[in-house]
Design an enzyme around this catalytic site. Sequence first.
Site, short mmCIF file in Angstrom:
data_model
loop_
_atom_site.label_atom_id
_atom_site.label_comp_id
_atom_site.label_asym_id
_atom_site.label_seq_id
_atom_site.Cartn_x
_atom_site.Cartn_y
_atom_site.Cartn_z
N LYS A 60 -52.90 8.86 32.84
CA LYS A 60 -54.47 8.66 32.86
C LYS A 60 -54.96 9.87 33.77
O LYS A 60 -55.44 9.83 35.05
CB LYS A 60 -54.70 7.36 33.75
CG LYS A 60 -56.09 7.03 33.88
CD LYS A 60 -56.82 6.43 32.66
CE LYS A 60 -58.18 6.18 32.96
NZ LYS A 60 -58.94 5.92 31.80
N ASP B 292 -45.48 -5.12 27.23
CA ASP B 292 -45.67 -6.59 26.95
C ASP B 292 -46.85 -6.82 25.82
O ASP B 292 -46.66 -7.64 24.91
CB ASP B 292 -46.39 -7.23 28.15
CG ASP B 292 -45.51 -8.26 29.15
OD1 ASP B 292 -44.24 -7.93 29.28
OD2 ASP B 292 -46.09 -9.25 29.31
N ASP C 157 -55.58 3.92 28.40
CA ASP C 157 -56.45 2.93 27.74
C ASP C 157 -56.61 2.99 26.25
O ASP C 157 -56.63 2.16 25.54
CB ASP C 157 -57.99 2.96 28.44
CG ASP C 157 -58.21 4.49 28.58
OD1 ASP C 157 -57.62 5.41 28.27
OD2 ASP C 157 -59.52 4.77 28.91
N ASP D 58 -45.01 -1.10 32.00
CA ASP D 58 -44.88 -2.56 32.16
C ASP D 58 -45.72 -3.26 31.34
O ASP D 58 -45.55 -4.21 30.62
CB ASP D 58 -45.31 -2.81 33.72
CG ASP D 58 -44.85 -4.46 33.88
OD1 ASP D 58 -44.12 -5.00 33.21
OD2 ASP D 58 -45.75 -4.88 34.79
N TYR E 186 -44.70 0.67 42.01
CA TYR E 186 -43.96 -0.34 42.38
C TYR E 186 -43.49 0.20 43.78
O TYR E 186 -42.83 -0.78 44.53
CB TYR E 186 -42.73 -0.31 41.21
CG TYR E 186 -43.28 -1.24 40.21
CD1 TYR E 186 -44.59 -0.74 39.28
CD2 TYR E 186 -42.40 -2.51 39.69
CE1 TYR E 186 -44.85 -1.77 38.22
CE2 TYR E 186 -42.84 -3.18 38.73
CZ TYR E 186 -43.99 -2.83 37.91
OH TYR E 186 -44.33 -3.72 36.86
C1 IPM Z 1 -40.32 -6.32 33.77
C2 IPM Z 1 -41.04 -7.41 34.70
C3 IPM Z 1 -40.85 -6.87 36.08
C4 IPM Z 1 -41.68 -5.69 36.03
C5 IPM Z 1 -41.34 -7.97 37.34
C6 IPM Z 1 -40.62 -9.35 36.86
C7 IPM Z 1 -41.21 -7.53 38.67
O1 IPM Z 1 -42.47 -7.82 34.34
O2 IPM Z 1 -39.52 -6.11 33.80
O3 IPM Z 1 -41.36 -5.82 32.91
O4 IPM Z 1 -42.83 -5.75 36.53
O5 IPM Z 1 -41.04 -4.76 36.16
MN MN Z 2 -43.21 -6.79 32.67
#
Ligand code: IPM
Ligand code: MN
Length: 357
Positions: free
Chosen positions: A192, A252, A224, A248, A143
């Site tokens: 990794k 999710d 993975d 990240d 990032y």
């Molecule tokens: C999160 C989001 C952010 C990230 C995006 C919106 C930049 O997906 O907070 O997980 O990737 O950190």
């Molecule tokens: Mn995210």
Amino acid sequence: MNRYRIAVLPGDGIGQEIIPQAVKVLKKVGEKYDLEFNFTEAPVGGAAIDIAGVPLPEDTMKLCQESEAILLGAIGGPKWDQLPTHIRPEAAALLPLRKRLGLYANIRPVALYPELVAASTLKEEVIAGTDMVVIRELTGGLYFGEKRREKTETGELALDTLIYTTEEIERIVRLAFETAKGRRNKVTSVDKANVLESGRLWRETVMKIAPDYPEVELDHMYVDNCAMQLVRSPKQFDVIVTENTFGDILTDQASMISGSIGMLASASIGGKVGLYEPSHGSAPDIAGQNKANPLATILSGAMMLEYSFHRLEAAQEIKEAVAKVLKKGYRTADLAEAGKKILGTEEMGNLVADEIR
Ligand code: IPM
Ligand code: MN
């Protein structure tokens, strides 16, 4: 001190709808526990581009620095997707906000409210009883490494750099071990290391620190494999610690264990001011329709009470209010089983606030 200044940054898309719900719940719990919250709103993201021409105006930054905590909705949307990186809301607002405030640790608890087991796409026997927290490094890695694009003879090349220092790894890993001590004493470090040099430094650093925490069991896992284990047997995890990009993606994925990403709260800490935001995005497809699930934001408010203000009882009160509402069968669209009545964003916020008396 019972008085707290909170910067409120609704941002874009559903951020505008979910933030008022969390503010309402915080006010209610504040009344009960004699906490005086001073909320000040400011624009960020696309909303700020539209008003001020930049996604992170200095006034907004100043407000954040002068507050005790920040409540953030979501940032970004199709209207601003075509902008160049240096002004695009995600890259030019959220990331600098995290970096400039020194928020190197992002904490995302993944637990399943038993009432929501049917909301998940995963089987009950796999997910029932899951209770983990993912600690994601937030101000390093891909990032924030050098980025570049160059023309080549045949097209272009694009470069992102995955960079970590010993110090960056050490501080986040220590936080993971400390967190595990207050939980089930287990840390899974995800990397990794079989391919990436940064992964090897990550693993070596974790191994160097581990002896300081003899009571905590430590596992290393490749990312993975971790992605697979999260859906195969998530109950094995207590505290996961990992670098920025892996964290990240894995969070999710892990959110589906809790039924919906609409349940995933987060706290970003490490600096003077904590930042609290749901883990989901601005969901432009449902924005402005009173459809979004406000619970991740409301639960992020609970994390604010816990991490920034150390008001554990008040934080617990919010979590219990959410549990009660779910137990009574109330669901937003992302959580509802087929044929069940669906509540709107505001109704859900009201019900949670009503449980706090
Ligand atoms: C999160 C989001 C952010 C990230 C995006 C919106 C930049 O997906 O907070 O997980 O990737 O950190
Ligand atoms: Mn995210």
